[in-house]
Design a protein around this motif. Structure first.
Motif, PDB file in Angstrom:
ATOM      1  N   GLU A   1      79.988  27.292 -45.598  1.00 43.30           N
ATOM      2  CA  GLU A   1      81.125  27.569 -46.469  1.00 43.30           C
ATOM      3  C   GLU A   1      81.138  26.469 -47.536  1.00 43.30           C
ATOM      4  OE1 GLU A   1      83.598  29.579 -47.760  1.00 43.30           O
ATOM      5  OE2 GLU A   1      83.459  30.251 -45.669  1.00 43.30           O
ATOM      6  N   ILE A   2      80.939  26.816 -48.799  1.00 40.75           N
ATOM      7  CA  ILE A   2      80.890  25.750 -49.811  1.00 40.75           C
ATOM      8  C   ILE A   2      81.738  26.095 -51.034  1.00 40.75           C
ATOM      9  CG2 ILE A   2      78.635  24.770 -49.185  1.00 40.75           C
ATOM     10  CD1 ILE A   2      77.423  26.482 -51.409  1.00 40.75           C
ATOM     11  N   THR A   3      82.081  25.039 -51.780  1.00 40.31           N
ATOM     12  CA  THR A   3      82.910  25.226 -52.974  1.00 40.31           C
ATOM     13  C   THR A   3      82.031  25.441 -54.194  1.00 40.31           C
ATOM     14  OG1 THR A   3      84.562  23.720 -52.093  1.00 40.31           O
ATOM     15  CG2 THR A   3      84.647  24.144 -54.454  1.00 40.31           C
ATOM     16  N   MET A   4      82.427  26.436 -55.003  1.00 39.67           N
ATOM     17  CA  MET A   4      81.709  26.664 -56.237  1.00 39.67           C
ATOM     18  C   MET A   4      82.580  26.141 -57.389  1.00 39.67           C
ATOM     19  SD  MET A   4      80.119  30.199 -57.511  1.00 39.67           S
ATOM     20  CE  MET A   4      78.586  30.050 -56.698  1.00 39.67           C
ATOM     21  N   SER A   5      83.491  26.971 -57.902  1.00 39.32           N
ATOM     22  CA  SER A   5      84.352  26.518 -58.992  1.00 39.32           C
ATOM     23  C   SER A   5      85.539  25.755 -58.420  1.00 39.32           C
ATOM     24  CB  SER A   5      84.872  27.714 -59.768  1.00 39.32           C
ATOM     25  OG  SER A   5      83.818  28.613 -60.023  1.00 39.32           O
ATOM     26  N   THR A   6      86.133  24.893 -59.245  1.00 40.05           N
ATOM     27  CA  THR A   6      87.290  24.136 -58.766  1.00 40.05           C
ATOM     28  C   THR A   6      88.233  23.794 -59.915  1.00 40.05           C
ATOM     29  OG1 THR A   6      87.923  22.130 -57.538  1.00 40.05           O
ATOM     30  CG2 THR A   6      86.010  21.937 -58.939  1.00 40.05           C
ATOM     31  N   LEU A   7      89.534  23.782 -59.611  1.00 38.77           N
ATOM     32  CA  LEU A   7      90.572  23.380 -60.572  1.00 38.77           C
ATOM     33  C   LEU A   7      91.461  22.375 -59.871  1.00 38.77           C
ATOM     34  CD1 LEU A   7      92.099  26.503 -62.375  1.00 38.77           C
ATOM     35  CD2 LEU A   7      90.980  24.531 -63.420  1.00 38.77           C
TER      36      LEU A   7
END
Ligand code: TSB
Ligand code: ZN
Length: 571
Positions: A418-424
């Motif tokens: 499970e990984i993060t792609m876009s972030t705000l």
């Protein structure tokens, strides 16, 4: 899929028994069950190969048919088993109970193989029927690279044949999707220990893909009001001390480099650099928001065991931005940046797993900057934003950045990570730390906020996911091999093929002319493997009819058409 623990633990014993039978001088280390199977670490006298795995598996089957029970049994002499002895001495020192489990022959009560073990087995070895040895790997004793490297054998064991078959199918699918394999087949990227662990090298075709994505992102960012800057890959230690990175993020950073009398760090993030640009001038409220973007090279010290192809690397290029805004602009800025992220992910058809509202863990005072009021305010703003735009999300404690909460777009990799792609991310801290301000309409100095935005995350991770989700069949417009032209005979058809290649290149396409003097079947196979979108084969017939023979990726159909028609239809 989750495998039965006891069955797999017992299968590890069976593996060790078979190994000792075939290679009696082998030293045994540990052999646990894992989520999808089991492994055992050995020190072999001589290195073993995949062919040996077949022999070992056969031996396991033989032993399994012997009807042995697994039971607690008498101790054995571990004098020839240094790893077991080390473990035993350690358990004794810790006051743990020492137990042994044997494979007992019911007819004479003797154990054919006994292991130091805490238990957790099925009753009889003969229930181990549906298993496979999967692979060999190197593994350091106790996971420490200062220790000797052992040989790890992985296997998997299931209660039914159907489950084993389903699991093997899953492995095959994962392998087919694995971006490390696809990346190799498609000439996208490579690593070398000489250029550094976790430092990816973009190859010719990978660079084409990355550049095409980059041009599109630049155009999209411009439309959404972002303006690009470029800052260096190094920053002074002082800069990262001020930002708080050296207090909260040091474990993820490479050590400081001392040059002349400067102390420099390879930057793990861009934010401090952008703050320096902001504070270079007096800023008025009328200038805000300032949306500064950068396709920025970053360096992070990721643990070597966590590195994984392009998914997790030590040098990366982040599609980064920092938005400097007034508090009354936060909501609009989130909407604008979020809309941009949505547009871009949609354009690539990225399958999102879920959206995470990543919050701090108030108990972890070292990891997250300590100011409850600031955190509560920022976390509520993000929660309100997500509720307002009516998207579903999961709140995840402890996943925030040290400076503020995040909205993360989570995706699942082929291997199930499970990984993060876009972030705000919303940040009240860095403006405080760098004491940045703007002048309002009453001439007061006011503190702005910073919104951190990772548009597609890093190119590395994004392209890894894209390769996995498409199985390498990339959208036509970013494909590095839009067309491969294959002359059947090197001598007779190359001239015509070259002419066709030139014409298509002039149309702006990525074209590969396979001008090697190789067999047609081989050229076609390789074009297929490189996932070229269109294969154009040129032979006598094509020259005679002044046309081309086209086959699209994944299709068996070959179509004869005029070059002009191909251009009209597909470009
Ligand atoms: C968005 N300062 C912010 C920035 O302004 C920042 O750096 N955030 S981050 O730490 O979450 O990283 C941004 C993104 O980079 C992550 O969401 C992830 O998609 C990607 N990323 C982080 N670490 C790695 C890594 N080791 N390998 C590949 N990609 C990574
Ligand atoms: Zn940032």
């Amino acid at each position: 899929m989750k495998a039965n623990k006891q069955l797999n633990h017992s299968s590890a014993h069976l593996l060790a028994a078979a190994v000792l039978k075939l290679f009696p001088n082998t030293k045994l280390a540990i052999g646990p069950s894992i989520e999808e199977g089991f492994y055992y670490d050995f020190e072999f006298e001589n290195p073993i190969t995949d062919a040996d795995l077949v022999k070992i598996e056969r031996q396991m089957k033989k032993i399994a048919s012997g009807g042995y029970k697994i039971e607690k049994t008498n101790s054995i002499n571990l004098a020839n088993q240094p790893y077991k002895l080390e473990l035993k001495n350690e358990f004794e020192k810790d006051g743990k109970e020492i137990t042994y489990y044997g494979m007992i022959n019911p007819s004479n009560g003797e154990s054919i193989f006994t292991d130091l073990c805490a238990g957790g087995h099925i009753d009889s070895i003969s229930s181990i029927k549906n298993f496979k040895l999967l692979s060999l790997a190197g593994a350091y004793w106790r996971g420490d690279s200062n220790n000797i490297q052992l040989t790890r054998i992985y296997g998997t064991s299931w209660e039914t044949k159907e489950e084993l078959d389903a699991y093997m199918k899953l492995l095959a699918d994962r392998k087919e999707r694995d971006h490390r394999k696809i990346g190799k087949d498609m000439n996208i990227f490579m690593f070398s220990h000489l250029t550094g662990q976790g430092f990816p090298i973009w190859l010719e075709d990978g660079t084409i893909v990355k550049n095409k994505i980059q041009s599109y992102l630049r155009e999209a960012e411009k439309r959404y009001g972002f303006r690009e800057v470029q800052t260096p890959s190094f920053g002074s230690e002082e800069l990262y001390k001020t930002s708080g990175h050296l207090d909260h993020y040091k474990d993820d950073m490479f050590p400081t480099l001392v040059v002349d009398n400067e102390r420099l760090v390879m930057r793990p993030m861009t934010c401090p650099h952008h703050v320096i640009i902001y504070s270079d001038k007096r800023r008025s409220y009328k200038e805000l928001p300032i949306r500064m973007s950068e396709h920025a090279k970053l360096y992070r010290y990721e643990k070597s065991g966590a590195l994984n192809g392009l998914e997790r690397v030590r040098s990366m290029e982040l599609t980064d931005s920092h938005i400097f805004a007034r508090r009354d602009q936060i909501s609009n800025e989130f909407k604008n940046a979020y809309a941009l992220i949505q547009e871009v992910l949609k354009k690539f058809n990225i399958k999102i797993d879920y959206i995470s509202l990543s919050l701090r863990d108030p108990k972890e005072k070292d990891k997250f900057y300590d100011n409850d009021e600031m955190w509560n305010d920022a976390e509520n703003q993000l929660r309100n934003f997500l509720n307002e735009i009516k998207v579903e999300y999961k709140e995840v404690i402890g996943e925030a950045a040290f400076y503020g909460p995040k909205i993360d777009i989570q995706v699942k990799t082929a291997l199930g990570h499970e990984i993060t792609m876009s972030t705000l991310q919303l940040d009240f801290l860095l403006p405080e730390k760098f004491n940045i301000t703007y002048i309002d309409d009453n001439d007061n100095r006011i503190r702005p906020v910073i919104i951190h935005r990772g548009l597609i995350g890093t190119y590395e991770r994004f392209i890894a996911i894209l390769l996995e989700q498409t199985k390498g069949d990339l959208p036509f417009w970013i494909s590095p091999r839009q067309v491969t032209i294959i002359p059947i005979s090197h001598d007779e058809h190359l001239e015509y093929a070259t002419k066709i290649a030139k014409k298509l290149e002039n149309e702006g396409l990525s074209v590969k002319l396979d001008d090697r003097n190789e067999r047609l079947a081989k050229k076609i196979r390789e074009a297929q493997k490189s996932k070229t979108k269109f294969q154009i084969v040129i032979g006598d017939k094509e020259i005679e009819n002044n046309n081309i023979n086209v086959r699209a990726y994944g299709s068996d159909k070959q179509t004869a058409m005029k070059l002009e028609d191909f251009i009209k239809i597909y470009i």
